[in-house]
Design an enzyme around this catalytic site. Sequence first.
Site, PDB file in Angstrom:
ATOM      1  N   SER A 274     -10.400-100.927  59.210  1.00  0.00           N
ATOM      2  CA  SER A 274     -11.692-101.250  58.419  1.00  0.00           C
ATOM      3  C   SER A 274     -11.948-100.263  57.393  1.00  0.00           C
ATOM      4  O   SER A 274     -12.984-100.817  56.571  1.00  0.00           O
ATOM      5  CB  SER A 274     -12.851-101.697  59.314  1.00  0.00           C
ATOM      6  OG  SER A 274     -12.941-100.470  60.237  1.00  0.00           O
TER       7      SER A 274
ATOM      8  N   LYS B 228     -21.225-101.214  63.141  1.00  0.00           N
ATOM      9  CA  LYS B 228     -20.977-100.809  61.753  1.00  0.00           C
ATOM     10  C   LYS B 228     -22.462-100.976  61.005  1.00  0.00           C
ATOM     11  O   LYS B 228     -22.791 -99.887  60.350  1.00  0.00           O
ATOM     12  CB  LYS B 228     -19.618-101.169  61.195  1.00  0.00           C
ATOM     13  CG  LYS B 228     -18.444-100.851  61.760  1.00  0.00           C
ATOM     14  CD  LYS B 228     -17.381-101.667  61.436  1.00  0.00           C
ATOM     15  CE  LYS B 228     -16.059-101.046  62.106  1.00  0.00           C
ATOM     16  NZ  LYS B 228     -14.992-101.814  61.982  1.00  0.00           N
TER      17      LYS B 228
END
Length: 178
Positions: free
Chosen positions: A79, A122
């Site tokens: 990511s 996140k």
Amino acid sequence: MESKQAVEDHLNKQHIQFLDIMEFTNLDLYGSKNRQLLVWLHLKKNELEQMRESVNHYLGQEDASINEFLNRDHIGGNSAGLGLALIGLIIRGDLQSDLSFAVTGAISKTGDVLPIGLVKDKIQIAEVSGYSYMIIPSENAEEAARIQKEHNVNMQIFDVSHIDEAIQLINELNKKDK
């Protein structure tokens, strides 16, 4: 422990800060182990190596600072690919930014931005860290909008499907900020 509430109570009693509690099933654990076995048997590349190849291919070269980041201990997943590709462009002088952005997203060799997991975590980490802007994959946009609403996230979240969109967005926001 028996429930998420029991875990939350236990952590609160010990004055341990946390963002979220996730429940894992045996299916989750064994799926992860099976994926790791495929990597060990060289039947599949691990996500970190896929990310390294995609970022370097997109940039057309390897970058020492990106490789240094990827060689650190406890790095996993893919990511950070979009963020690393953007950093590579900044290092080369092909992109400039006076603003701070939280960025997450896997990237293909051609610059397509691919979906990622743990979006809620996140987003919460980016907000707690004080970011005003966050760039995420378009395929995670619906989930991000729901999380933003449910958790009253006071940060602008932008979604992109290709790195070129992220570059354009960063350039536009930098012009507005001046």
